[in-house]
Scaffold this motif. Sequence first.
Motif, PDB file in Angstrom:
ATOM      1  N   THR A 166      14.812  -1.101  16.322  1.00 54.40           N
ATOM      2  CA  THR A 166      15.120   0.122  16.676  1.00 54.40           C
ATOM      3  C   THR A 166      14.342   1.168  15.518  1.00 54.40           C
ATOM      4  OG1 THR A 166      17.226   0.542  15.296  1.00 54.40           O
ATOM      5  CG2 THR A 166      17.527  -0.363  17.587  1.00 54.40           C
ATOM      6  N   ALA A 167      14.575   2.472  15.981  1.00 50.38           N
ATOM      7  CA  ALA A 167      13.723   3.320  15.151  1.00 50.38           C
ATOM      8  C   ALA A 167      14.350   3.199  13.522  1.00 50.38           C
ATOM      9  CB  ALA A 167      13.663   4.790  15.570  1.00 50.38           C
ATOM     10  N   GLU A 168      15.769   3.223  13.646  1.00 47.03           N
ATOM     11  CA  GLU A 168      16.579   3.159  12.656  1.00 47.03           C
ATOM     12  C   GLU A 168      16.350   1.830  11.445  1.00 47.03           C
ATOM     13  OE1 GLU A 168      20.641   3.990  12.808  1.00 47.03           O
ATOM     14  OE2 GLU A 168      21.219   3.406  10.677  1.00 47.03           O
ATOM     15  N   GLU A 169      16.207   0.824  12.312  1.00 45.35           N
ATOM     16  CA  GLU A 169      16.025  -0.445  11.853  1.00 45.35           C
ATOM     17  C   GLU A 169      14.570  -0.495  11.357  1.00 45.35           C
ATOM     18  OE1 GLU A 169      18.567  -3.719  14.326  1.00 45.35           O
ATOM     19  OE2 GLU A 169      16.592  -2.990  15.289  1.00 45.35           O
ATOM     20  N   ARG A 170      13.407  -0.036  12.155  1.00 43.30           N
ATOM     21  CA  ARG A 170      12.114   0.042  11.599  1.00 43.30           C
ATOM     22  C   ARG A 170      11.872   0.829  10.189  1.00 43.30           C
ATOM     23  NH1 ARG A 170      11.103   1.530  16.945  1.00 43.30           N
ATOM     24  NH2 ARG A 170      10.056   3.363  16.316  1.00 43.30           N
ATOM     25  N   GLN A 171      12.852   1.986  10.121  1.00 44.18           N
ATOM     26  CA  GLN A 171      12.902   2.681   8.920  1.00 44.18           C
ATOM     27  C   GLN A 171      13.262   1.888   7.568  1.00 44.18           C
ATOM     28  OE1 GLN A 171      12.351   5.781   7.629  1.00 44.18           O
ATOM     29  NE2 GLN A 171      12.234   7.023   9.359  1.00 44.18           N
ATOM     30  N   GLU A 172      14.613   1.140   7.953  1.00 50.45           N
ATOM     31  CA  GLU A 172      15.330   0.367   6.810  1.00 50.45           C
ATOM     32  C   GLU A 172      14.342  -0.974   6.406  1.00 50.45           C
ATOM     33  OE1 GLU A 172      19.828   0.319   8.364  1.00 50.45           O
ATOM     34  OE2 GLU A 172      19.031  -1.367   7.695  1.00 50.45           O
ATOM     35  N   PHE A 173      13.623  -1.236   7.398  1.00 54.39           N
ATOM     36  CA  PHE A 173      12.659  -2.801   7.176  1.00 54.39           C
ATOM     37  C   PHE A 173      11.487  -2.172   6.399  1.00 54.39           C
ATOM     38  CE2 PHE A 173       9.574  -5.779   9.213  1.00 54.39           C
ATOM     39  CZ  PHE A 173       9.980  -6.832   8.588  1.00 54.39           C
ATOM     40  N   SER A 174      10.927  -1.161   6.770  1.00 49.18           N
ATOM     41  CA  SER A 174       9.681  -0.730   6.259  1.00 49.18           C
ATOM     42  C   SER A 174      10.189  -0.373   4.749  1.00 49.18           C
ATOM     43  CB  SER A 174       8.964   0.539   7.024  1.00 49.18           C
ATOM     44  OG  SER A 174       9.808   1.562   6.817  1.00 49.18           O
ATOM     45  N   ARG A 175      11.196   0.126   4.538  1.00 50.20           N
ATOM     46  CA  ARG A 175      11.554   0.715   3.130  1.00 50.20           C
ATOM     47  C   ARG A 175      11.803  -0.598   2.289  1.00 50.20           C
ATOM     48  NH1 ARG A 175      13.376   5.578   1.215  1.00 50.20           N
ATOM     49  NH2 ARG A 175      13.407   4.614  -0.590  1.00 50.20           N
ATOM     50  N   ALA A 176      12.236  -1.906   2.820  1.00 49.12           N
ATOM     51  CA  ALA A 176      12.665  -3.088   2.509  1.00 49.12           C
ATOM     52  C   ALA A 176      11.239  -3.645   1.793  1.00 49.12           C
ATOM     53  CB  ALA A 176      13.482  -3.953   3.161  1.00 49.12           C
ATOM     54  N   MET A 177      10.318  -3.779   2.874  1.00 46.47           N
ATOM     55  CA  MET A 177       8.982  -4.206   2.627  1.00 46.47           C
ATOM     56  C   MET A 177       8.313  -3.463   1.495  1.00 46.47           C
ATOM     57  SD  MET A 177       7.315  -5.426   6.226  1.00 46.47           S
ATOM     58  CE  MET A 177       7.083  -3.775   7.142  1.00 46.47           C
ATOM     59  N   LEU A 178       8.399  -2.152   1.395  1.00 44.62           N
ATOM     60  CA  LEU A 178       7.860  -1.340   0.353  1.00 44.62           C
ATOM     61  C   LEU A 178       8.310  -1.810  -1.057  1.00 44.62           C
ATOM     62  CD1 LEU A 178       6.177   1.116  -0.889  1.00 44.62           C
ATOM     63  CD2 LEU A 178       8.037   2.509  -0.630  1.00 44.62           C
ATOM     64  N   ALA A 179       9.828  -1.910  -0.929  1.00 44.97           N
ATOM     65  CA  ALA A 179      10.328  -2.523  -2.221  1.00 44.97           C
ATOM     66  C   ALA A 179       9.934  -3.829  -2.576  1.00 44.97           C
ATOM     67  CB  ALA A 179      11.912  -2.596  -1.859  1.00 44.97           C
ATOM     68  N   ASP A 180       9.636  -4.598  -1.700  1.00 52.62           N
ATOM     69  CA  ASP A 180       9.123  -6.085  -1.828  1.00 52.62           C
ATOM     70  C   ASP A 180       7.543  -5.843  -2.538  1.00 52.62           C
ATOM     71  OD1 ASP A 180      11.250  -7.325  -1.301  1.00 52.62           O
ATOM     72  OD2 ASP A 180      10.564  -7.737   0.801  1.00 52.62           O
ATOM     73  N   VAL A 181       6.832  -5.229  -1.966  1.00 48.06           N
ATOM     74  CA  VAL A 181       5.473  -4.992  -2.671  1.00 48.06           C
ATOM     75  C   VAL A 181       5.608  -4.352  -3.936  1.00 48.06           C
ATOM     76  CG1 VAL A 181       3.406  -3.674  -2.320  1.00 48.06           C
ATOM     77  CG2 VAL A 181       4.294  -4.664  -0.329  1.00 48.06           C
ATOM     78  N   LEU A 182       6.257  -3.523  -4.086  1.00 48.77           N
ATOM     79  CA  LEU A 182       6.543  -2.704  -5.599  1.00 48.77           C
ATOM     80  C   LEU A 182       6.947  -3.731  -6.517  1.00 48.77           C
ATOM     81  CD1 LEU A 182       7.798   0.769  -4.710  1.00 48.77           C
ATOM     82  CD2 LEU A 182       5.610   0.143  -5.472  1.00 48.77           C
ATOM     83  N   GLU A 183       8.058  -4.659  -6.175  1.00 45.62           N
ATOM     84  CA  GLU A 183       8.426  -5.551  -7.055  1.00 45.62           C
ATOM     85  C   GLU A 183       7.701  -6.746  -7.310  1.00 45.62           C
ATOM     86  OE1 GLU A 183      11.594  -6.746  -8.091  1.00 45.62           O
ATOM     87  OE2 GLU A 183      11.081  -8.875  -8.391  1.00 45.62           O
TER      88      GLU A 183
END
Lengths: 207, 207
Positions: free
Chosen positions: A21-38
């Motif tokens: 869903t749109a909300e899930e895509r928001q959450e998921f893309s934020r989790a991926m960004l956090a992984d890349v920064l980490e």
Amino acid sequence: MQLFVPFAGQRPKTRLSEVLTAEERQEFSRAMLADVLEVLERARSGNPDIPAPTVLSTAPLDVDVPVVVDERPLQEAVNARLETAPTAVVMADLALATPEALVRLFSTPGDLVIAAGLGGGTNAFLARDSAFHVDYHGASYLDHLAIAREEGLSVGEVDSHRLAVDVDEPGDLTELFLHGEGASRDWLGDAGFELETTDGRVEVSRE
Amino acid sequence: MQLFVPFAGQRPKTRLSEVLTAEERQEFSRAMLADVLEVLERARSGNPDIPAPTVLSTAPLDVDVPVVVDERPLQEAVNARLETAPTAVVMADLALATPEALVRLFSTPGDLVIAAGLGGGTNAFLARDSAFHVDYHGASYLDHLAIAREEGLSVGEVDSHRLAVDVDEPGDLTELFLHGEGASRDWLGDAGFELETTDGRVEVSRE
């Protein structure tokens, strides 16, 4: 040296709309960004030549690293940064990236160092010469090699499965499920995705 | 050290039957085998520790390297060879492989060195300990890590896009078209495949 992580704040990951869903895509893309920064942070420890990342976002964003907001399309926003060299660009959806793979990006020789993405994309690059600019339409990997050729730039390639997978399409979730180690892999598991064995390759799905 | 390249002589590449005829699949799979053998030869020049390859075929085959015919299923045929260590196995459909990627397979430390394939496969490995055996059902990459863990074997990973793509499904032809440099890439072009730009990643197709 500058290092940017472009991030689309609004309506991210539309090609995953069949499965999230749109909300899930928001959450998921934020989790991926956090992984890349980490993973960038881990790559930098022991490699002081790798610069601290700045997120290049289309909208204000709450993260622990500096954010520059640029509302222009990705290509324009990135090209504005490439007027200064060296500049590295690492996509925010490289959720399989490892510190080792990112260290290779910075340690490979070449005026342009490039890590190809599946389907002809450019998932990460380091431009050591300000003559390079990006063209994200079509098979950007081929376009970027052509631009380097026209500008007389030497090219180094980073041959990495973990940098080749940007998580854009439902099939990419399988690679993340198999190989991911961070928040976005956990998010997928929590969201109910499971491995399913097929005739050929395995796939992930949920009820 | 031994090095085997398994090759299915009869009815190869059935998962490409939507886009290639049976005769084309025969030709194409032979072109990919030739590319893999050529790239191994180039990897060996300058790296004398890499052994000469033997094709492990389900049927007699006319190629310039030694062929061992073993009619058993892949898993049994490979496991019979793994009773001797070290043994390396490189799949015959790694048409994007480069000498550099294969040199990494042989120079990475570990009792088991593994290069993951897209969708959880195992595209190349080097077993330096005879306790390792293969299990090609399901997500073999995960199974192989589990076998190594059970046997107390250390694992080294080769993170390579070019070894991750085994050409099995229509989508893989795009990667070969974009990155291949040998006979199988030429074969695809001669067969009429062309790049097509889509909304996201590019794809190859033919009329």
